[in-house]
Structure formats: C-alpha cells, structure tokens
Design a protein around this motif. Structure first.
Motif, PDB file in Angstrom:
ATOM      1  N   MET A  40      46.223  57.494  50.995  1.00 12.76           N
ATOM      2  CA  MET A  40      44.790  57.181  50.877  1.00 12.76           C
ATOM      3  C   MET A  40      44.606  56.112  49.806  1.00 12.76           C
ATOM      4  N   THR A  41      43.755  55.111  50.091  1.00 11.84           N
ATOM      5  CA  THR A  41      43.483  54.048  49.135  1.00 11.84           C
ATOM      6  C   THR A  41      42.406  54.508  48.163  1.00 11.84           C
ATOM      7  N   THR A  42      42.691  54.378  46.870  1.00  6.79           N
ATOM      8  CA  THR A  42      41.721  54.719  45.844  1.00  6.79           C
ATOM      9  C   THR A  42      41.047  53.444  45.369  1.00  6.79           C
ATOM     10  N   LEU A  43      39.748  53.373  45.485  1.00  6.56           N
ATOM     11  CA  LEU A  43      39.001  52.196  45.087  1.00  6.56           C
ATOM     12  C   LEU A  43      38.019  52.571  43.995  1.00  6.56           C
ATOM     13  N   PRO A  44      37.652  51.592  43.164  1.00  5.97           N
ATOM     14  CA  PRO A  44      36.755  51.893  42.047  1.00  5.97           C
ATOM     15  C   PRO A  44      35.341  52.193  42.518  1.00  5.97           C
ATOM     16  N   ASP A  45      34.622  52.959  41.693  1.00  5.60           N
ATOM     17  CA  ASP A  45      33.201  53.147  41.949  1.00  5.60           C
ATOM     18  C   ASP A  45      32.495  51.803  41.784  1.00  5.60           C
ATOM     19  N   LEU A  46      31.534  51.535  42.636  1.00  9.32           N
ATOM     20  CA  LEU A  46      30.836  50.262  42.592  1.00  9.32           C
ATOM     21  C   LEU A  46      29.715  50.295  41.569  1.00  9.32           C
ATOM     22  N   ASP A  47      29.604  49.217  40.762  1.00  2.00           N
ATOM     23  CA  ASP A  47      28.434  49.113  39.898  1.00  2.00           C
ATOM     24  C   ASP A  47      27.301  48.518  40.727  1.00  2.00           C
ATOM     25  N   SER A  48      26.155  48.385  40.156  1.00  2.78           N
ATOM     26  CA  SER A  48      24.976  47.976  40.920  1.00  2.78           C
ATOM     27  C   SER A  48      25.120  46.556  41.452  1.00  2.78           C
ATOM     28  N   ARG A  49      25.774  45.664  40.692  1.00  2.93           N
ATOM     29  CA  ARG A  49      25.904  44.278  41.157  1.00  2.93           C
ATOM     30  C   ARG A  49      26.775  44.208  42.401  1.00  2.93           C
ATOM     31  N   ALA A  50      27.931  44.875  42.354  1.00  2.50           N
ATOM     32  CA  ALA A  50      28.829  44.870  43.508  1.00  2.50           C
ATOM     33  C   ALA A  50      28.146  45.511  44.710  1.00  2.50           C
ATOM     34  N   ALA A  51      27.468  46.622  44.473  1.00  2.17           N
ATOM     35  CA  ALA A  51      26.783  47.298  45.572  1.00  2.17           C
ATOM     36  C   ALA A  51      25.702  46.411  46.180  1.00  2.17           C
ATOM     37  N   ASP A  52      24.969  45.683  45.338  1.00  5.22           N
ATOM     38  CA  ASP A  52      23.925  44.789  45.831  1.00  5.22           C
ATOM     39  C   ASP A  52      24.518  43.665  46.671  1.00  5.22           C
ATOM     40  N   LEU A  53      25.650  43.121  46.228  1.00  6.53           N
ATOM     41  CA  LEU A  53      26.279  42.031  46.973  1.00  6.53           C
ATOM     42  C   LEU A  53      26.803  42.517  48.327  1.00  6.53           C
ATOM     43  N   ILE A  54      27.363  43.722  48.346  1.00  4.74           N
ATOM     44  CA  ILE A  54      27.829  44.287  49.619  1.00  4.74           C
ATOM     45  C   ILE A  54      26.640  44.546  50.546  1.00  4.74           C
ATOM     46  N   ASP A  55      25.528  45.007  49.978  1.00  7.11           N
ATOM     47  CA  ASP A  55      24.330  45.225  50.786  1.00  7.11           C
ATOM     48  C   ASP A  55      23.835  43.917  51.398  1.00  7.11           C
ATOM     49  N   LEU A  56      23.926  42.819  50.630  1.00 14.36           N
ATOM     50  CA  LEU A  56      23.530  41.522  51.166  1.00 14.36           C
ATOM     51  C   LEU A  56      24.407  41.135  52.356  1.00 14.36           C
ATOM     52  N   ASP A  57      25.721  41.337  52.196  1.00 11.22           N
ATOM     53  CA  ASP A  57      26.636  41.053  53.306  1.00 11.22           C
ATOM     54  C   ASP A  57      26.238  41.849  54.544  1.00 11.22           C
ATOM     55  N   GLU A  58      26.017  43.142  54.347  1.00  7.45           N
ATOM     56  CA  GLU A  58      25.706  44.014  55.480  1.00  7.45           C
ATOM     57  C   GLU A  58      24.370  43.659  56.124  1.00  7.45           C
ATOM     58  N   ARG A  59      23.432  43.226  55.309  1.00  6.56           N
ATOM     59  CA  ARG A  59      22.081  42.934  55.820  1.00  6.56           C
ATOM     60  C   ARG A  59      22.019  41.594  56.536  1.00  6.56           C
ATOM     61  N   TRP A  60      22.708  40.577  56.014  1.00  6.20           N
ATOM     62  CA  TRP A  60      22.465  39.218  56.478  1.00  6.20           C
ATOM     63  C   TRP A  60      23.616  38.571  57.253  1.00  6.20           C
ATOM     64  N   SER A  61      24.758  39.220  57.340  1.00 11.55           N
ATOM     65  CA  SER A  61      25.878  38.605  58.067  1.00 11.55           C
ATOM     66  C   SER A  61      26.227  39.434  59.303  1.00 11.55           C
ATOM     67  N   ALA A  62      26.693  38.731  60.338  1.00 10.95           N
ATOM     68  CA  ALA A  62      27.162  39.424  61.538  1.00 10.95           C
ATOM     69  C   ALA A  62      28.363  40.290  61.180  1.00 10.95           C
ATOM     70  N   HIS A  63      28.447  41.463  61.771  1.00 11.56           N
ATOM     71  CA  HIS A  63      29.464  42.440  61.384  1.00 11.56           C
ATOM     72  C   HIS A  63      30.761  42.220  62.158  1.00 11.56           C
ATOM     73  N   THR A  64      31.425  41.103  61.860  1.00 14.50           N
ATOM     74  CA  THR A  64      32.689  40.791  62.526  1.00 14.50           C
ATOM     75  C   THR A  64      33.898  41.290  61.737  1.00 14.50           C
ATOM     76  N   TYR A  65      33.680  41.789  60.540  1.00 16.87           N
ATOM     77  CA  TYR A  65      34.749  42.370  59.725  1.00 16.87           C
ATOM     78  C   TYR A  65      34.250  43.666  59.094  1.00 16.87           C
ATOM     79  N   HIS A  66      35.198  44.480  58.654  1.00 19.04           N
ATOM     80  CA  HIS A  66      34.860  45.712  57.937  1.00 19.04           C
ATOM     81  C   HIS A  66      35.671  45.702  56.638  1.00 19.04           C
ATOM     82  N   PRO A  67      35.240  44.884  55.659  1.00 21.04           N
ATOM     83  CA  PRO A  67      36.048  44.700  54.448  1.00 21.04           C
ATOM     84  C   PRO A  67      36.055  45.919  53.535  1.00 21.04           C
TER      85      PRO A  67
END
Length: 346
Positions: free
Chosen positions: A1-28
């Motif tokens: 299992m891959t262990t990843l860090p907890d997201l701070d608000s900036r990272a979470a906001d940037l990921i939300d922007l990706d999810e909201r405004w870009s076509a979902h051709t990848y699942h990064p």
C-alpha cells in the motif's frame, strides 16, 4: 500500500481545481508538485520525492538538466517559432545531427509521439502505393497485440486495450494485429498488401515486455522477404533508455523508419520525429503533411542539446550500469513480493 502525506489546504485546493476544471483523462496521485531537479521532485509543502516515473521516459536526463535548460534559455532570447514557410538556423542542423546519431538518412520533425506514429503510418502507406505498387486504399500495416503507440483515433483503432478503444469507434481500417514476440504469426499475416510492420522493440505500457531472442531479427527478415517496411517505435525505449541509442541496437537490427519522442524534448519541449531512409521519407511532397509547431526553433535547439548529450555515450553507460544494479537488487526480491523482473537498462 502506498502511504501518502495528508494534504494541506493549498494542495487540496489545487487538486480541487484540477478536478473541477480539467477533463478527467488521468487519475493522478494526490501529490502536487512545484519544483524538480535531477531525479527529485518537491511538492507544494516542501516534501521531497524520488521520481521513478521519469515522465514516461521523457525525463531520461532528469529534471532541468543544466545543458538543456541553457539551450532553451539561449533560444528563447532569439526566436521561438517561425512558419515552415521560412527556413531557420536550427532546423537543418537538428535534422542532420539526429540522423547522424541514429544512423539514418532523413528526419521528419513533429511534436508528440502519437504524431510521429501517425506520420510514419502515412509515409508507409504512400510508399506502398507509389513504390511497392499496392492497389489504392488496400495497404495494410501489421502491428502487435498489447501495443501502445498513442491515443489518436487511428492509433486506438489497432489497440487491443479495451479502455483505449471503448466508445471511440468507428475505427480506421487497414491494420492487422498479431501476437507480440511470435515471428511465425507475423510471417503468416504479411501479404503483398503489407506496407509495413510497426513494432515496439520493448513493449512499454504492456508491462515492459522484452521479446524473445531473435524475434526482432525475425521481424526484419519477414519485412525483407515481403518487401515491407519495418517501423520501430522507439518513443519510450529509445535515446539511451536501454543502454544504447536505440533499443534495436541490442539486436543489431536496423529499421526503415524509427519513431522518436519523449526524451528527445529533454523534459522541456514536446519534440518528436520520424527518422529513416531517404527513399521512404522522400515520398512526401509539399502540402501533403506538416505541422505548425513541428521543427520550431525552440524545439530544435533543445533537441540538438539532447543529441549532444547522447553523442558522448555517458547516458547510455549510466543506463547500462544502473540498470544492471537495479535488476540485480530487484532479482533478490523475487519470491518476496516480487514475481518477475523484466527490462533492459533502465
């Protein structure tokens, strides 16, 4: 299992922007990168990661290699784009230097790897009609199952990956699929209508599948016997990745056309090319094929710097020595969570 860090608000906001405004051709992965150098990347929170993905082989020289960055900066101060209605001072030297590096005679610069494959298919078809004498609209290209050559409509037409094909038809005709690594099946599929055989020297996306010894030489013989072209897709496996300039070099086999990309842009620019025989690429005439950005001055300047790095042999040797070390240490883990180690070089 891959262990990843907890997201701070900036990272979470940037990921939300990706999810909201870009076509979902990848699942990064939920990691937001902000800086990179060499083999290391840094996320927006300052955490460092060792980059094992290498930009799908586009980063063979690492992130921001100083010589490649220098070449790009110098060209940015001069000229970045011209129409192919003009000559520019980087185009001819890039084509010549890449041809000399790969032992070919002519180069057709493009942008993405898929464009290079599309271009090679077009060239092979025209060559089949004008040189081989295949009846119009009857030319076929033989490909291998589990291939990955890109995601354009024509290319997914000969994919065997359901995810790549589902809901994208109707598909382009003119392709015959045979099992990878089976020279007998290939020979049986080739006919007088065969324009070319398109093959990866090592199948990348299929799972780093190295073909059986002698297979690539067998492909060459089948093409020679049938008067068909051999097109080697070296977009992932080429340019020092396996320890030689081209992966076919390991088998002492020469293709008629090579498709190159990814590492050719040094991780800075999208740069691709078809390199090969002059009598094959020479079938193209003005107006029959082209690209607004293909062979632009900035791309050629970066590509020339890539060729200079490869001409020293340093990166081929590094891929050989580090690949041997990696394979040996991974081999020690077989039976301990690792089932098999496949590959060549890195």
């Amino acid at each position: 299992m891959t262990t990843l860090p907890d997201l701070d608000s900036r990272a979470a906001d940037l990921i939300d922007l990706d999810e909201r405004w870009s076509a979902h051709t990848y699942h990064p992965l939920p990691v937001v990168l902000a800086e990179a150098e060499g083999a290391w990347v840094t996320d927006v929170d300052g955490r460092h990661y060792l980059d094992f993905l290498s930009g799908y082989s586009a980063l063979n020289f690492g992130h921001r290699h100083p010589e490649l960055v220098r070449a790009a900066r110098e060209q940015l101060d001069r000229v970045t784009l011209t129409s192919r209605a003009f000559h520019h001072d980087q185009f001819g030297p890039f084509c010549r230097e890449l041809a000399e590096l790969t032992g070919t005679e002519m180069v057709l610069p493009m942008n993405s790897g898929a464009e290079a494959v599309e271009s090679a298919v077009k060239v092979a078809r025209k060559w089949a009609y004008r040189v081989k004498g295949v009846p119009e609209d009857r030319a076929e290209v033989v490909v291998a199952a589990s291939n990955f050559h890109g995601r354009t409509t024509t290319i997914v037409s000969f994919s065997t990956d359901d995810t790549a094909r589902a809901d994208f038809g109707p598909f382009t005709p003119g392709f015959v699929v045979v099992p990878y690594g089976d020279a007998e099946a290939l020979a049986a599929a080739v006919t007088e209508r065969t324009a070319a055989v398109l093959v990866e020297p090592i199948q990348g996306e299929a799972g780093v599948i190295v073909p059986p010894d002698g297979y690539l030489a067998g492909v060459r013989r089948v093409c020679d016997d049938a008067g068909a072209l051999l097109i080697a897709d070296e977009i992932q496996s080429g340019l020092a990745r396996t320890g030689t300039v081209l992966a076919l070099d390991h088998e002492h086999v020469t293709a008629d056309l090579y498709t190159l990309g990814k590492a050719l842009g040094g991780g800075i620019m999208p740069v691709s090319a078809v390199a090969g025989r002059a009598d094959v690429l020479g079938v193209l005439r003005p107006g029959e094929h082209g690209s607004t950005f293909g062979g632009n001055p900035l791309a050629c300047a970066v590509g020339r710097a890539v060729v200079r790095l490869l001409s020293t042999g340093e990166f081929q040797q590094r891929a050989t020595s580090l690949g041997a070390r990696l394979h040996a240490r991974l081999g020690d883990l077989v039976g301990q969570g690792v089932a098999e180690v496949r590959g060549r070089g890195l």
